[in-house]
Write a protein that holds these residues in place. Structure first.
Motif, short mmCIF file in Angstrom:
data_model
loop_
_atom_site.label_atom_id
_atom_site.label_comp_id
_atom_site.label_asym_id
_atom_site.label_seq_id
_atom_site.Cartn_x
_atom_site.Cartn_y
_atom_site.Cartn_z
N LYS A 1 -8.58 -0.19 4.21
CA LYS A 1 -10.03 -0.19 4.29
C LYS A 1 -10.45 -1.56 4.81
O LYS A 1 -10.17 -2.58 4.20
CB LYS A 1 -10.62 0.06 2.91
N ASN A 2 -11.11 -1.59 5.96
CA ASN A 2 -11.51 -2.84 6.59
C ASN A 2 -13.03 -2.97 6.56
O ASN A 2 -13.74 -2.04 6.97
CB ASN A 2 -11.02 -2.91 8.03
N VAL A 3 -13.52 -4.08 6.10
CA VAL A 3 -14.96 -4.29 5.98
C VAL A 3 -15.33 -5.61 6.64
O VAL A 3 -14.86 -6.67 6.22
CB VAL A 3 -15.40 -4.32 4.49
N GLN B 1 0.84 -1.21 0.00
CA GLN B 1 0.00 0.00 0.00
C GLN B 1 0.87 1.25 0.00
O GLN B 1 0.52 2.26 -0.64
CB GLN B 1 -0.94 0.00 1.21
N CYS C 1 -7.80 -3.56 0.55
CA CYS C 1 -9.06 -3.69 1.30
C CYS C 1 -9.05 -5.05 1.99
O CYS C 1 -8.69 -6.06 1.38
CB CYS C 1 -10.26 -3.58 0.35
N GLU D 1 -3.93 0.07 -3.49
CA GLU D 1 -4.99 0.19 -2.50
C GLU D 1 -5.36 -1.20 -1.98
O GLU D 1 -5.59 -2.12 -2.76
CB GLU D 1 -6.21 0.87 -3.11
N CYS E 1 -13.03 -5.35 -6.09
CA CYS E 1 -11.56 -5.33 -6.04
C CYS E 1 -10.99 -6.11 -7.23
O CYS E 1 -11.63 -6.99 -7.78
CB CYS E 1 -11.07 -5.95 -4.73
#
Length: 376
Positions: free
Chosen positions: A41-43, A16, A23, A21, A87
């Protein structure tokens, strides 16, 4: 597998910073706190338990990958969410069935195929586990864009087992986990863990394939010449623990074996740094993480000379035949009695850990991802 996922996260942190990017999608609440330290970015996936149960049912029923993907696209909330995140590529570090049931580009992982190569052990053969694992890996290797393995031996195992193209299989050897590399001794370690002054260390759960009993027999064979010989085992007292304990009792070795039970990851450094050596007589591979932990701590090491372990350790560890109590005993004797040998092994291990650590691992991962069929 948690350790491997952690290593991948650290490598992706490097990527990164180079402009990619990243995720991270996760299902378990256990990851929530851990991921706060990463700039990603954490989901968290909703309905994760339902989706995992569905995935495992499809695998257990041996539903072909194409139909599994069709059903998952209709029924699995996790599959919907991954598709919506759009993604370029998803990495699945845990070799789970979901990796071939999603309709997104995937880099999958195969840690081992010991259900095929060591099928006599019940932990990989009972309750149709071997058949189910075979179905999972045959589908995983078919549908993934790239398959990560730990060694050249692991690569050949996947190729000869499932006919996967060699170009599709990429070798990414394990590294010592961060909790070993970055940890310091507990200030009260010696009070918390009253260990003998000199001991052979073996950190392993009590599965039959871990081969604790032959290690005990080898130590028993040395006891008359080395009355202070001592083994320290760490691992939950379940699985084949009762058999191992009974064997130690039968051999008259209970005073020469410490069963430490569970040790938190961050405390393991203290064991490695105090041990005379780490010996790992396992029958499973291709490679393993404890030798890398030992190297990073400067702990002299000896491992089974099978599968990918000679490739993994090079000249930084001694090798022995895990089937031979006499060979294990001979190796143990060398480690117990030869100070110069232990010093040399300690230095070689530290040097190897320096050469193959996080920077090299991250660079190799980036190379693999950039030449994946669906490159970044």
């Amino acid at each position: 597998m948690f350790q491997y996922a952690e290593s991948l996260l650290e490598a992706l942190r490097e990527m990164q910073s180079n402009g990619h990017e990243v995720c991270v999608a996760y299902l378990s609440h256990n990851w929530e706190k851990k991921l706060l330290s990463y700039p990603f970015k954490n989901v968290q996936m909703k309905c994760g338990r339902w989706s995992l149960n569905l995935s495992n049912v499809l695998m257990a029923l041996k539903i072909p990958g194409s139909f599994s993907r069709f059903l998952s696209h209709i029924l699995s909330p996790v599959v919907w969410q991954l598709a919506k995140l759009d993604c370029d590529l998803w990495i699945f570090p845990a070799q789970d069935a979901l990796s071939y049931q999603v309709k997104v580009p995937v880099v999958a992982t195969v840690h081992d195929l010991m259900h095929r190569y060591e099928s006599s052990f019940p932990e990989v053969s009972r309750l149709r586990r071997g058949n189910i694992r075979d179905h999972r890996f045959s589908q995983l290797t078919q549908w993934a864009r790239t398959v990560l393995v730990d060694s050249e031996v692991g690569k050949m195992h996947v190729h000869e087992s499932y006919g996967t193209e060699l170009e599709k299989i990429q070798v990414l050897p394990y590294i010592a986990p961060g909790h070993i590399v970055n940890s310091q001794d507990l200030w009260n370690f010696d009070q918390k863990y009253p260990l003998p002054k000199k001991f052979i260390f073996y950190p392993a759960q009590f599965w039959a394939h871990k081969n604790h009993q032959r290690l005990i027999s080898a130590a028993a064979a040395l006891r008359s010449d080395y009355p202070d010989i001592h083994l320290v085992f760490t691992g939950m007292k379940n699985k084949a623990y009762s058999e191992v304990y009974a064997h130690a009792e039968k051999m008259g070795m209970l005073d020469h074996v410490t069963f430490q039970e569970y040790v938190p990851d961050q405390d393991l450094v203290g064991f490695y740094r105090r041990a005379r050596a780490m010996m790992m007589p396992t029958f499973f591979g291709p490679t393993n993480i404890p030798p890398l932990e030992a190297f990073a701590c400067g702990c002299p090491t000896a491992v089974s000379g099978i599968y990918g372990m000679p490739e993994q350790v090079g000249d930084a560890a001694l090798l022995f035949d895990p089937n031979s109590e006499s060979d294990i005993a001979s190796t143990m004797k060398r480690l117990w009695s030869d100070d110069q040998l232990c010093h040399e092994l300690s230095q070689r291990g530290l040097e190897k850990a320096q050469r193959w650590g996080l920077p090299a691992f991250a660079k190799k991962l980036q190379e693999i991802l950039l030449k994946s069929p669906h490159s970044l």
